[in-house]
Write an enzyme that holds these catalytic residues in place. Structure first.
Site, mmCIF file in Angstrom:
data_model
loop_
_atom_site.group_PDB
_atom_site.id
_atom_site.type_symbol
_atom_site.label_atom_id
_atom_site.label_comp_id
_atom_site.label_asym_id
_atom_site.label_seq_id
_atom_site.Cartn_x
_atom_site.Cartn_y
_atom_site.Cartn_z
ATOM 1 N N SER A 176 -0.811 46.480 3.985
ATOM 2 C CA SER A 176 0.040 46.646 5.160
ATOM 3 C C SER A 176 -0.820 47.016 6.373
ATOM 4 C CB SER A 176 1.129 47.689 4.849
ATOM 5 O OG SER A 176 2.177 47.629 5.779
ATOM 6 N N ASP A 253 9.663 41.283 0.349
ATOM 7 C CA ASP A 253 9.197 42.394 1.190
ATOM 8 C C ASP A 253 10.084 42.473 2.434
ATOM 9 O OD1 ASP A 253 7.730 43.931 3.091
ATOM 10 O OD2 ASP A 253 5.850 43.418 2.091
ATOM 11 N N HIS A 286 7.328 45.580 -1.012
ATOM 12 C CA HIS A 286 6.204 46.172 -0.267
ATOM 13 C C HIS A 286 5.600 47.368 -1.004
ATOM 14 C CE1 HIS A 286 4.122 46.056 3.584
ATOM 15 N NE2 HIS A 286 4.252 47.353 3.754
#
Lengths: 307, 307
Positions: A176, A253, A286
């Protein structure tokens, strides 16, 4: 979990007395926080006073069994928003393969902590836990929020001086915000970082809400200055001569469309002739459950690139 | 980590709206808390109102890919002091092998929560997070602190009714207080639990401070009543006709000599002719780094026993 100070069953290690390790070169002293035997090697956490941030920074390092007799390749892992040095080392399940492949893995914190700037702790996506791997130029962040130089320069020098790693075989990866960090730092420091991958990276912080907020806050409103921290812009301006980039992205995600935008990286790589292995993983989200599922692929990828 | 409610990078899942699943038999409703794709299967957490505890209990369950087309063997994991249903599923790294071997793994919480009894939250080793897998008989704990019947009866029935598991292939394992729970529950319910192992179990709670405090608190001062929750006493009184017991114990565990005492289990098994594979793992401590290192051995052990 009601008694954080008293958790025997979650105990990370018999806590040794803090140890000050003075380096032979007179460099920064390391304070050992914990050391746990893990897959025949050792998972350590240390703290040190960083020149770049001006704060005490915590860093995890996994040393595989092979490191007791040889210098081993080293991977830097950059975590995402809100994380500390702890998330990766407790949740990713990376030590098993790192032991087998003979890789050291260094996992720093995601920002300075405790600088006391107004608003530093007000949001999850700016300030504490959200250093974004940039060198800030805007006040007050300019003093201390220097995670780019910390990860690209200070930390590798410290690790090379204090642990049995081979700096000529260094790779970087992250998740991320840390996937953005890994890609941008590799692209700008290709001589050091010879292998790069990411899980669900923020592919173009100039073009998503998380990135726009962070870059405006740390760098000011001149968007021209932002491009040096944008992976797609760096692919366009610098290219990448290293081995193909590996990116895993879960299709489930929730941040995919609004914040991560791998299609922008894909287009930039195609345009620039940079080989990218972008894998869209069906139904994954995620979380660390996603990352753990594909961690082995990333570690084998880096081990092969750094062989 | 300053904003627990806002952790995108640590997000466990896109949170679905709470789902009430009414069982066909009219049994307890399950409320899904999270579901994350993991190693091709799914890590779920659900809550349900327990008959035994009278509280809402949280439970993790990993369903391997094979569970989408067949009933699979199921392992129960019992965690140690202070843990919730979350520790094992985030830190043990068990899903990889569970996916490969086709095992479901159920990980319940370690006690009722929120009953509001005086002193319930005062210590890490009694009350909340420390149910010790007993059915309390002393007031006020007698109402709700029934983790023995919860794990040995209520939960297996619930799991068998709601998930594609094969109850005839059930095993149990755990850590520390949960290792004690796994051994005692298996020994007393050998028809259900056909395979048992433990990491750093409390081998004889009648003879260590953690156990003496818990058993006195939950059962009162009559030590004769304690023996039904003491693995070494149960080995002596009941034996074990199942496959050999597997126990891993780190030699660097700070609780080894004072609380865990595997030599007592070893002696009892020798005396009773119960096969025990007690492995002393050099330098390992009481943490998940230890457990993760040997998790594969335990999962392969159970898979072979339940084949």
């Amino acid at each position: 979990m009601t008694h954080p100070s008293q958790h025997p069953a979650q105990q990370q290690a018999p806590q040794p007395a803090p140890q000050q390790t003075q380096q032979p070169d007179g460099g920064a002293a390391l304070q050992q926080i914990s050391a746990n035997r893990c897959f025949g090697g050792e998972q350590r956490v240390f703290a040190h006073l960083s020149v770049q941030t001006g704060t005490k920074m915590r860093v995890g390092i996994y040393l595989p069994p092979r490191a007791s007799s040889a210098r081993v390749p080293v991977l830097y892992w950059l975590s995402g928003l809100t994380c500390t040095e702890e998330n990766f080392i407790t949740k990713a399940g990376a030590q098993r393969l790192a032991a087998e492949l003979g890789l050291a893995i260094v996992a720093p914190d995601t920002s300075p902590r405790g600088l006391g700037y107004p608003g530093e702790d007000d949001a999850y996506d700016f300030g504490t836990g959200a250093g974004f791997y940039v060198d800030a130029t805007a006040a007050p962040w300019v003093r201390g929020y220097r995670m780019y130089s910390y990860v690209a320069e200070e930390l590798p020098a410290l690790i090379a001086s204090a642990f049995p790693v081979d700096p000529s075989r260094t790779g970087i990866f992250g998740h991320s915000m840390g996937g953005h960090g890994a890609l941008t730092i590799a692209l700008k420091n290709a001589a050091l970082f010879r292998s790069a991958s990411a899980f669900a990276p923020i592919c173009s912080p100039m073009r998503c809400p998380w990135g726009e907020k962070a870059l405006a806050g740390y760098l000011g409103d001149d968007r021209a200055a932002w491009a040096q921290y944008d992976a797609t812009a760096l692919i366009e301006s610098r290219g990448w001569k290293g081995p193909p980039l590996l990116v895993d992205q879960g299709t489930g995600d929730t941040f995919l469309a609004s914040q991560l935008k791998p299609e922008l990286l894909e287009a930039a790589c195609l345009q620039a002739g940079v080989p990218l292995n972008l894998r869209r993983q069906e139904g994954y989200d995620h979380s660390y459950y996603f990352m753990a599922s594909f961690m082995e692929d990333h570690l084998r990828f880096h081990a092969a690139n750094l062989a």
